[in-house]
Design an enzyme around this catalytic site. Structure first.
Site, PDB file in Angstrom:
ATOM      1  CG  HIS A 137      -2.119  -0.719   1.266  1.00 45.53           C
ATOM      2  ND1 HIS A 137      -2.564  -1.417   2.374  1.00 45.53           N
ATOM      3  CD2 HIS A 137      -3.069  -0.888   0.304  1.00 45.53           C
ATOM      4  CE1 HIS A 137      -3.729  -1.989   2.089  1.00 45.53           C
ATOM      5  NE2 HIS A 137      -4.054  -1.685   0.849  1.00 45.53           N
ATOM      6  CB  CYS A 192      -2.659   0.362   8.687  1.00 48.96           C
ATOM      7  SG  CYS A 192      -1.325   0.111   7.530  1.00 48.96           S
TER       8      CYS A 192
HETATM    9  N1  ARG Z   1      -3.807  -7.159   6.482  1.00 51.60           N
HETATM   10  C1  ARG Z   1      -4.220  -5.937   5.861  1.00 51.60           C
HETATM   11  C2  ARG Z   1      -4.179  -6.078   4.351  1.00 51.60           C
HETATM   12  O1  ARG Z   1      -3.273  -6.708   3.849  1.00 51.60           O
HETATM   13  C3  ARG Z   1      -3.347  -4.805   6.310  1.00 51.60           C
HETATM   14  C4  ARG Z   1      -3.817  -3.480   5.807  1.00 51.60           C
HETATM   15  C5  ARG Z   1      -2.905  -2.368   6.195  1.00 51.60           C
HETATM   16  N2  ARG Z   1      -3.465  -1.110   5.864  1.00 51.60           N
HETATM   17  C6  ARG Z   1      -2.825  -0.118   5.275  1.00 51.60           C
HETATM   18  N3  ARG Z   1      -3.432   1.038   5.169  1.00 51.60           N
HETATM   19  N4  ARG Z   1      -1.625  -0.255   4.771  1.00 51.60           N
HETATM   20  O2  ARG Z   1      -5.041  -5.610   3.654  1.00 51.60           O
END
Ligand code: ARG
Length: 269
Positions: free
Chosen positions: A167, A261
């Site tokens: 991300h 996150c």
């Molecule tokens: N386990 C989640 C996923 O892979 C973690 C999300 C993390 N969020 C972020 N904004 N980077 O989707």
């Protein structure tokens, strides 16, 4: 305490149902133990840090069966009182989209339904008048056009290339309208060139800081809440006049998440 002039509004989701039951990014290992109580304590500390800074924290009800719902940044993108709802790439997270959209509808926001995969502020970050938009792992490139249409602000596409930084908010942090910090290696050569052009004064992060999800930080323009383990990034922030505040998010990191996150910025009109 003195009034925080850059007081923010955040939406968070208590990790009541947090677990690592599936693996949709390289950080997640469903066979490794997770301390659910510790995750709640770490999350509560993060929430308290925001309150102590004078920010407002709203909470969305956590839903059973959605262990990643704690990662509120993925719940929407919210600018000028307008919310673009999300559509997740992975079916495991699909039901979070409507849950967050309905929160924003009930809170009186103008909600736009997603036309393509977009994982909210995980990949779409406001930087001054621009929206920086990541693609490559989760958010579809096609979603960037909708982001621009909905918010009426120029969108800059950034290509992510390292699966650990899946991300945009794991590879880049907006510190204030003019300043970002980022890990160059997480971006394609062309996107690195774009970032150099747009942000010549950026803080260039080191891999050691990014590898503890150090860039997954939340700035109010002055205070920067970041993972405590990102000591190099914290020192760089101090040198540039920011006030780093370290928090331990080690348990949530097992799902690939850090402070940012867990935090969705709600920008009212
Ligand atoms: N386990 C989640 C996923 O892979 C973690 C999300 C993390 N969020 C972020 N904004 N980077 O989707």
């Amino acid at each position: 305490m003195t009034q925080n002039l850059s007081s923010r509004r955040y939406l968070m989701c208590r990790p009541t149902h947090f677990a690592v039951d599936y693996a949709i990014n390289p950080w997640m290992d469903p066979s490794a133990p997770v301390d659910a109580d510790l995750a709640i304590r770490q999350w509560s500390t993060l929430r308290q840090v925001y309150l102590d800074l004078g920010h407002t924290v709203d909470e969305i009800e956590p839903l059973p069966g959605l262990p990643d719902m704690v990662f509120a940044a993925n719940g929407a993108t919210v600018v000028d009182g307008r919310a673009l709802a999300v559509q997740f790439l992975n079916p495991e997270r699909a039901d979070e989209g409507p849950a967050y959209a309905s929160w924003f509808e009930r809170a009186g926001f103008e909600v736009h339904q997603p036309k393509h995969v977009n994982e909210g502020e995980g990949d779409i970050l406001l930087a001054g008048d621009l929206l920086l938009a990541g693609t490559g792992f989760r958010t579809a490139h096609a979603a960037h056009a909708q982001v621009q249409e909905v918010f009426g602000r120029p969108v800059v596409t950034l290509q992510l290339v390292d699966p650990r930084f899946y991300h945009l908010d794991t590879a880049l942090c907006v510190l204030d309208p003019q300043t970002v910090a980022y890990l160059p290696e997480a971006f394609s050569p062309g996107s690195q060139a774009v970032l150099r052009r747009l942000f010549p004064d950026a803080i260039i992060a080191r891999p050691a800081d990014a590898e503890v999800l150090g860039l997954n930080a939340v700035s109010d323009g002055r205070h920067v809440v970041l993972p405590a383990q990102a000591t190099g990034f914290a020192a760089a922030l101090t040198e540039r006049g920011y006030e780093p505040i370290g928090v331990d998010m080690s348990e949530l990191r097992k799902a690939g998440g850090g402070p940012k996150c867990c935090t969705l910025e709600v920008r009212d009109r």
